[in-house]
Scaffold this motif. Structure first.
Motif, short mmCIF file in Angstrom:
data_model
loop_
_atom_site.label_atom_id
_atom_site.label_comp_id
_atom_site.label_asym_id
_atom_site.label_seq_id
_atom_site.Cartn_x
_atom_site.Cartn_y
_atom_site.Cartn_z
N ASN A 63 -41.60 146.06 37.18
CA ASN A 63 -41.50 146.14 38.65
C ASN A 63 -40.43 145.19 39.18
O ASN A 63 -39.65 145.54 40.08
N ILE A 90 -36.97 146.64 38.42
CA ILE A 90 -36.62 147.73 39.33
C ILE A 90 -36.20 147.16 40.69
O ILE A 90 -35.24 147.64 41.31
N GLU A 91 -36.88 146.13 41.15
CA GLU A 91 -36.48 145.47 42.40
C GLU A 91 -35.09 144.86 42.28
O GLU A 91 -34.29 144.91 43.22
N THR A 120 -32.54 147.59 42.51
CA THR A 120 -32.43 148.01 43.91
C THR A 120 -31.57 147.03 44.70
O THR A 120 -30.74 147.43 45.53
N LYS A 180 -28.31 150.01 43.37
CA LYS A 180 -28.47 151.22 42.56
C LYS A 180 -29.18 152.30 43.38
O LYS A 180 -30.03 152.00 44.22
N SER A 181 -28.81 153.55 43.13
CA SER A 181 -29.39 154.65 43.90
C SER A 181 -30.88 154.81 43.60
O SER A 181 -31.36 154.39 42.53
N LYS A 182 -31.58 155.44 44.52
CA LYS A 182 -33.01 155.68 44.33
C LYS A 182 -33.24 156.57 43.11
O LYS A 182 -34.19 156.37 42.35
N HIS A 183 -32.34 157.53 42.91
CA HIS A 183 -32.44 158.43 41.75
C HIS A 183 -32.40 157.62 40.45
O HIS A 183 -33.20 157.84 39.53
N THR A 184 -31.48 156.65 40.39
CA THR A 184 -31.34 155.83 39.19
C THR A 184 -32.57 154.96 38.96
O THR A 184 -33.11 154.90 37.85
N THR A 185 -33.03 154.29 40.01
CA THR A 185 -34.18 153.39 39.86
C THR A 185 -35.46 154.15 39.51
O THR A 185 -36.27 153.68 38.71
N VAL A 186 -35.62 155.34 40.10
CA VAL A 186 -36.81 156.14 39.79
C VAL A 186 -36.80 156.55 38.32
O VAL A 186 -37.82 156.46 37.62
N LYS A 192 -37.58 153.61 36.10
CA LYS A 192 -39.00 153.26 36.12
C LYS A 192 -39.81 154.23 35.29
O LYS A 192 -40.74 153.83 34.56
#
Length: 300
Positions: free
Chosen positions: A10, A13-14, A17, A21-27, A30
């Motif tokens: 977690n 990932i923060e 972010t 980094k894009s939401k697509h990449t972080t998702v 994860k």
């Protein structure tokens, strides 16, 4: 102090972010790291300091073992590498266990081969009739498919390397290795017609530039093929596509591997064996990409 893997993921990932980094990449990261955490948990590993090279290697093997694509395994390894490098940078672990690990080799892309119908269309409709370059373009296309020449071999041809009576070409391949390449009667006829209007010296190049001062260039041959393919309604065709098609069609018609190897000038027979993987179904698919309504009209 125990470093919980879930909490570390977690936090990582923060961190990503915060870097924008894009939401697509972080998702996706994860998801992949959660998968990794689940594997580690099953192995009794819950502290990031217990993650070692062997655990990561077995994790990758388990992915491939359940039938996931090599590209998926490579993506998951990338996520794990980023995570462990971050852990090491932050001081949570003393050494990065992913260093030196290599992902699975990607499957080598199969060479593309045109169908017989596409080749016929290219050779008959591709050269622009009535143009000054019609005879040259027709011979170039026929040579690349009928003799399977590389572009460098084609533009390197001199007239004293063309033995029309024997229907044979003496070709200089890679490393200046000479090989004999047979040609059919139609190609012999095209050569004779082209010789009658261009050949003034046996040592002269078979193909000269428009100004006649130097050899045809690789770029010009590329343009000849691209223009011909566009006129024939074909896409994604390159000079090497014709060489691939030559080899594939020879093998489909029963030519021995060794014969095809010698004709194309492959140093290793493994290069020739790749063409055995191009099945009739793949050639048919290539045809349907250009003629999507073909099945409405006839059975291929």
């Amino acid at each position: 102090m125990m470093e919980n893997i879930s909490d570390s993921i977690n936090a990582y990932i923060e961190y990503l972010t915060s870097l924008g980094k894009s939401k697509h990449t972080t998702v996706n990261y994860k998801i992949d790291l959660t998968h990794f955490k689940g594997y580690l948990s099953n192995q009794g590993i819950t502290d990031v300091r217990e993650i070692d090279t062997r655990a990561i290697r077995i994790f990758l093997s388990s992915i491939l073992g359940v039938g996931e694509a090599k590209s998926s395994a490579s993506r998951r390894l990338s996520a794990v590498r980023g995570f462990t490098a971050w852990l090491c940078w932050r001081g949570d672990i003393t050494e990065d266990p992913s260093l030196g690990l290599k992902g699975p080799k990607k499957a080598e892309a199969l060479p593309r081969a045109l169908s017989y119908e596409q080749i016929d269309k290219l050779l008959t409709e591709g050269p622009e009739e009535g143009s000054k370059s019609f005879m040259r373009d027709r011979l170039v296309l026929e040579l690349m498919y009928g003799a399977g020449l590389r572009v460098s071999e084609l533009i390197g041809l001199n007239w004293n390397m063309v033995e029309l009576e024997e229907r044979m070409l003496r070709v200089l391949g890679k490393g200046d290795k000479e090989r004999l390449v047979p040609i059919g009667a139609p190609l012999k006829k095209l050569f004779e017609e082209w010789r009658d209007i261009t050949c003034v010296d046996g040592r002269a190049p078979v193909f000269l530039s428009a100004k006649g001062a130097e050899r045809l260039t690789v770029r010009t041959v590329d343009r000849i093929v691209l223009r011909a393919a566009a006129r024939a309604g074909l896409h994604g065709v390159t000079p090497h596509t014709l060489r691939h098609s030559c080899a594939t069609h020879m093998l489909e018609n029963g030519a021995p591997l060794r014969v095809v190897q010698e004709m194309l000038g492959h140093e290793s027979i493994a290069s020739t064996q790749r063409y055995l993987s191009i099945t009739s179904d793949q050639i048919k698919k290539s045809y349907l990409e250009v003629h999507p309504r073909a099945l409405e009209d006839e059975e291929l």
